[in-house]
Design a protein around this motif. Structure first.
Motif, PDB file in Angstrom:
ATOM      1  N   VAL A 161       0.843  -1.200   0.000  1.00 24.15           N
ATOM      2  CA  VAL A 161       0.000   0.000   0.000  1.00 24.15           C
ATOM      3  C   VAL A 161       0.875   1.246   0.000  1.00 24.15           C
ATOM      4  CG1 VAL A 161      -1.628   1.350   1.378  1.00 24.15           C
ATOM      5  CG2 VAL A 161      -2.006  -1.100   1.060  1.00 24.15           C
ATOM      6  N   GLY A 162       1.968   1.202   0.760  1.00 27.73           N
ATOM      7  CA  GLY A 162       2.894   2.331   0.791  1.00 27.73           C
ATOM      8  C   GLY A 162       3.554   2.571  -0.550  1.00 27.73           C
ATOM      9  N   LYS A 163       3.940   1.510  -1.240  1.00 30.96           N
ATOM     10  CA  LYS A 163       4.565   1.647  -2.558  1.00 30.96           C
ATOM     11  C   LYS A 163       3.581   2.222  -3.575  1.00 30.96           C
ATOM     12  CE  LYS A 163       8.727   0.246  -1.691  1.00 30.96           C
ATOM     13  NZ  LYS A 163       9.844   1.229  -1.767  1.00 30.96           N
ATOM     14  N   ALA A 164       2.331   1.786  -3.512  1.00 34.52           N
ATOM     15  CA  ALA A 164       1.315   2.317  -4.430  1.00 34.52           C
ATOM     16  C   ALA A 164       1.072   3.796  -4.150  1.00 34.52           C
ATOM     17  CB  ALA A 164       0.019   1.523  -4.286  1.00 34.52           C
ATOM     18  N   ALA A 165       0.997   4.160  -2.874  1.00 33.58           N
ATOM     19  CA  ALA A 165       0.775   5.560  -2.506  1.00 33.58           C
ATOM     20  C   ALA A 165       1.925   6.437  -2.991  1.00 33.58           C
ATOM     21  CB  ALA A 165       0.618   5.680  -0.994  1.00 33.58           C
ATOM     22  N   ALA A 166       3.147   5.912  -2.942  1.00 36.95           N
ATOM     23  CA  ALA A 166       4.311   6.679  -3.396  1.00 36.95           C
ATOM     24  C   ALA A 166       4.238   6.982  -4.884  1.00 36.95           C
ATOM     25  CB  ALA A 166       5.589   5.912  -3.069  1.00 36.95           C
ATOM     26  N   LEU A 167       3.557   6.108  -5.630  1.00 42.37           N
ATOM     27  CA  LEU A 167       3.381   6.327  -7.064  1.00 42.37           C
ATOM     28  C   LEU A 167       2.168   7.198  -7.368  1.00 42.37           C
ATOM     29  CD1 LEU A 167       4.110   2.722  -8.416  1.00 42.37           C
ATOM     30  CD2 LEU A 167       5.607   4.717  -8.586  1.00 42.37           C
ATOM     31  N   GLY A 168       1.386   7.475  -6.337  1.00 39.59           N
ATOM     32  CA  GLY A 168       0.190   8.287  -6.534  1.00 39.59           C
ATOM     33  C   GLY A 168      -0.990   7.491  -7.053  1.00 39.59           C
ATOM     34  N   TYR A 169      -0.963   6.151  -6.857  1.00 42.41           N
ATOM     35  CA  TYR A 169      -2.044   5.297  -7.348  1.00 42.41           C
ATOM     36  C   TYR A 169      -2.754   4.635  -6.168  1.00 42.41           C
ATOM     37  CZ  TYR A 169      -0.325   5.470 -12.189  1.00 42.41           C
ATOM     38  OH  TYR A 169       0.042   5.876 -13.447  1.00 42.41           O
ATOM     39  N   PRO A 170      -4.049   4.414  -6.297  1.00 43.12           N
ATOM     40  CA  PRO A 170      -4.727   3.584  -5.294  1.00 43.12           C
ATOM     41  C   PRO A 170      -4.452   2.119  -5.595  1.00 43.12           C
ATOM     42  CG  PRO A 170      -6.288   4.248  -6.977  1.00 43.12           C
ATOM     43  CD  PRO A 170      -4.982   4.937  -7.309  1.00 43.12           C
ATOM     44  N   ILE A 171      -4.597   1.266  -4.605  1.00 42.31           N
ATOM     45  CA  ILE A 171      -4.441  -0.166  -4.825  1.00 42.31           C
ATOM     46  C   ILE A 171      -5.810  -0.804  -4.641  1.00 42.31           C
ATOM     47  CG2 ILE A 171      -3.731  -0.527  -2.405  1.00 42.31           C
ATOM     48  CD1 ILE A 171      -1.952  -2.826  -3.463  1.00 42.31           C
ATOM     49  N   ASP A 172      -6.267  -1.517  -5.660  1.00 41.10           N
ATOM     50  CA  ASP A 172      -7.608  -2.105  -5.667  1.00 41.10           C
ATOM     51  C   ASP A 172      -7.561  -3.471  -4.992  1.00 41.10           C
ATOM     52  OD1 ASP A 172     -10.153  -2.987  -6.140  1.00 41.10           O
ATOM     53  OD2 ASP A 172      -9.908  -3.246  -8.303  1.00 41.10           O
ATOM     54  N   VAL A 173      -7.696  -3.468  -3.679  1.00 38.49           N
ATOM     55  CA  VAL A 173      -7.701  -4.722  -2.930  1.00 38.49           C
ATOM     56  C   VAL A 173      -9.110  -5.302  -2.974  1.00 38.49           C
ATOM     57  CG1 VAL A 173      -7.297  -5.825  -0.706  1.00 38.49           C
ATOM     58  CG2 VAL A 173      -5.833  -3.924  -1.436  1.00 38.49           C
ATOM     59  N   ARG A 174      -9.273  -6.363  -3.750  1.00 35.25           N
ATOM     60  CA  ARG A 174     -10.608  -6.942  -3.914  1.00 35.25           C
ATOM     61  C   ARG A 174     -10.992  -7.813  -2.722  1.00 35.25           C
ATOM     62  NH1 ARG A 174     -12.295  -9.748  -9.493  1.00 35.25           N
ATOM     63  NH2 ARG A 174     -12.857  -7.578  -9.936  1.00 35.25           N
ATOM     64  N   ILE A 175     -10.058  -8.637  -2.262  1.00 34.05           N
ATOM     65  CA  ILE A 175     -10.330  -9.543  -1.139  1.00 34.05           C
ATOM     66  C   ILE A 175      -9.095  -9.586  -0.249  1.00 34.05           C
ATOM     67  CG2 ILE A 175     -11.007 -11.876  -0.425  1.00 34.05           C
ATOM     68  CD1 ILE A 175     -12.150 -12.329  -3.183  1.00 34.05           C
ATOM     69  N   GLN A 176      -9.313  -9.604   1.065  1.00 36.61           N
ATOM     70  CA  GLN A 176      -8.228  -9.776   2.027  1.00 36.61           C
ATOM     71  C   GLN A 176      -8.474 -11.041   2.832  1.00 36.61           C
ATOM     72  OE1 GLN A 176      -8.621  -5.442   3.409  1.00 36.61           O
ATOM     73  NE2 GLN A 176      -6.454  -5.869   3.755  1.00 36.61           N
ATOM     74  N   VAL A 177      -7.436 -11.837   2.981  1.00 33.42           N
ATOM     75  CA  VAL A 177      -7.557 -13.119   3.676  1.00 33.42           C
ATOM     76  C   VAL A 177      -6.425 -13.268   4.690  1.00 33.42           C
ATOM     77  CG1 VAL A 177      -8.789 -14.294   1.825  1.00 33.42           C
ATOM     78  CG2 VAL A 177      -6.297 -14.231   1.789  1.00 33.42           C
ATOM     79  N   ALA A 178      -6.469 -14.367   5.441  1.00 31.27           N
ATOM     80  CA  ALA A 178      -5.557 -14.519   6.575  1.00 31.27           C
ATOM     81  C   ALA A 178      -4.216 -15.149   6.216  1.00 31.27           C
ATOM     82  CB  ALA A 178      -6.225 -15.348   7.670  1.00 31.27           C
ATOM     83  N   GLY A 179      -4.139 -15.893   5.122  1.00 28.07           N
ATOM     84  CA  GLY A 179      -2.895 -16.604   4.826  1.00 28.07           C
ATOM     85  C   GLY A 179      -2.613 -16.694   3.343  1.00 28.07           C
ATOM     86  N   PHE A 180      -1.355 -17.039   3.022  1.00 32.12           N
ATOM     87  CA  PHE A 180      -0.953 -17.104   1.619  1.00 32.12           C
ATOM     88  C   PHE A 180      -1.652 -18.234   0.865  1.00 32.12           C
ATOM     89  CE2 PHE A 180       2.877 -14.803   3.221  1.00 32.12           C
ATOM     90  CZ  PHE A 180       2.763 -13.695   2.395  1.00 32.12           C
ATOM     91  N   SER A 181      -1.977 -19.334   1.532  1.00 34.32           N
ATOM     92  CA  SER A 181      -2.672 -20.426   0.834  1.00 34.32           C
ATOM     93  C   SER A 181      -4.026 -19.960   0.326  1.00 34.32           C
ATOM     94  CB  SER A 181      -2.827 -21.636   1.760  1.00 34.32           C
ATOM     95  OG  SER A 181      -3.559 -21.278   2.927  1.00 34.32           O
TER      96      SER A 181
END
Length: 301
Positions: A207-227
């Motif tokens: 999120v920080g890297k996207a903000a530095a570029l001036g872009y929003p990040i479209d997080v569609r789904i957030q989950v608890a683990g990489f699997s």
């Protein structure tokens, strides 16, 4: 204010039951004794906790506030008992290890299994934190050892190389992203992202890297683990940015991996501890040695 743990448990039991007699029975008290205790509790607090009704009781607004605090207090006591119980069973030491999400998902399980086989009477609290939080916790003594992505120096903390890793793109096979096997981060931001939960190290970093570029990040789904992240990418829900190391155990033919063409994609994991290692307990020093000399394995190139 004068009240006991019995009073707190009784209050919660009556609130849950909505009835003084049933709450009293849950605490092995006579209804008359329970009523007296609640009356004394209300007098001590200077406010009514229950409204008496024909078929029971209901909480006042003050009672609702009291119930919330009482539940937290009882939960903390249960956690204290759980933390102390191993010592009665012969546990010799308890270590606190803070690490970022990459280390927890990829490398620490194997290293900790080796350590705990050698020291079965030791308990380890492993908590995920952001790298700057980990360094601060180690410096202040709130954590014995940390595993971080870090390239700076700290006057009170010493660092040792741990593992090399890199962030990559995982995308459905059918996607047209990265036809040459490579992709820039800004290109990823045009696609919905599958991510770990807010507050995790990798989510905060991206999120920080996207903000530095001036872009929003479209997080569609957030989950608890990489699997779960990879499973959702397989379903076509979006793309993900994950450490390459997690794909060792999560390979799936329905996804493809792409190289992330950013200098920050390379991740240099380091183990850290207080500069004065002698201040660490014997077992903390043993764990530090284990992490500085992990078992032979195939590191990510």
């Amino acid at each position: 204010m004068h009240y006991s743990l019995v009073d707190i448990k009784l209050f919660v039991a009556i609130a849950d039951a909505g009835n003084v007699s049933r709450g009293a029975a849950h605490c092995f008290l006579a209804p008359s004794s329970a009523s007296l205790r609640i009356k004394q509790l209300e007098e001590s607090l200077g406010t009514r906790l229950f409204t008496r009704q024909a078929r029971g009781v209901s909480l006042t607004r003050a009672g609702q506030v009291m119930l919330e605090h009482c539940r937290r207090c009882l939960a903390e006591l249960e956690q204290m008992h759980a933390n102390l119980a191993p010592y009665a069973q012969g546990v010799k030491s308890h270590l606190t290890l803070f690490a970022n999400s990459t280390a927890i998902a990829s490398y620490l399980p194997e290293d900790l299994s080796v350590f705990l086989l050698a020291y079965p009477a030791v308990r380890v609290s492993l908590e995920e934190r952001l790298s700057h939080e980990i360094v601060a916790a180690v410096a202040e003594g709130r954590a014995d050892i940390g595993v971080v992505t870090w390239s700076e120096e700290h006057p009170d903390v010493k660092f040792w190389p741990y593992h090399e890793d890199e962030l990559i793109i995982v995308a459905p096979v059918a996607t047209d992203l990265g036809q040459d096997g490579k992709v820039r981060f800004v290109e990823c931001l045009a696609h919905p992202i599958i991510s770990l939960a807010s507050g995790t190290a990798i989510h905060t970093f991206l999120v920080g890297k996207a903000a530095a570029l001036g872009y929003p990040i479209d997080v569609r789904i957030q989950v608890a683990g990489f699997s779960a992240v990879i499973a959702l990418v397989c379903s076509g829900a979006g793309i993900a940015i994950v450490p390459r190391s997690v794909m060792r155990n999560l390979h799936n033919e329905r996804v493809k991996t792409l190289s992330l063409q950013e200098p920050w994609a390379m991740r240099h994991l380091a183990v850290c501890a207080r500069s004065d290692e002698k201040r660490l307990s014997v077992h903390a020093q043993a764990l530090l040695h284990q992490l500085r000399h992990p078992p032979s394995c195939s590191d990510v190139a």
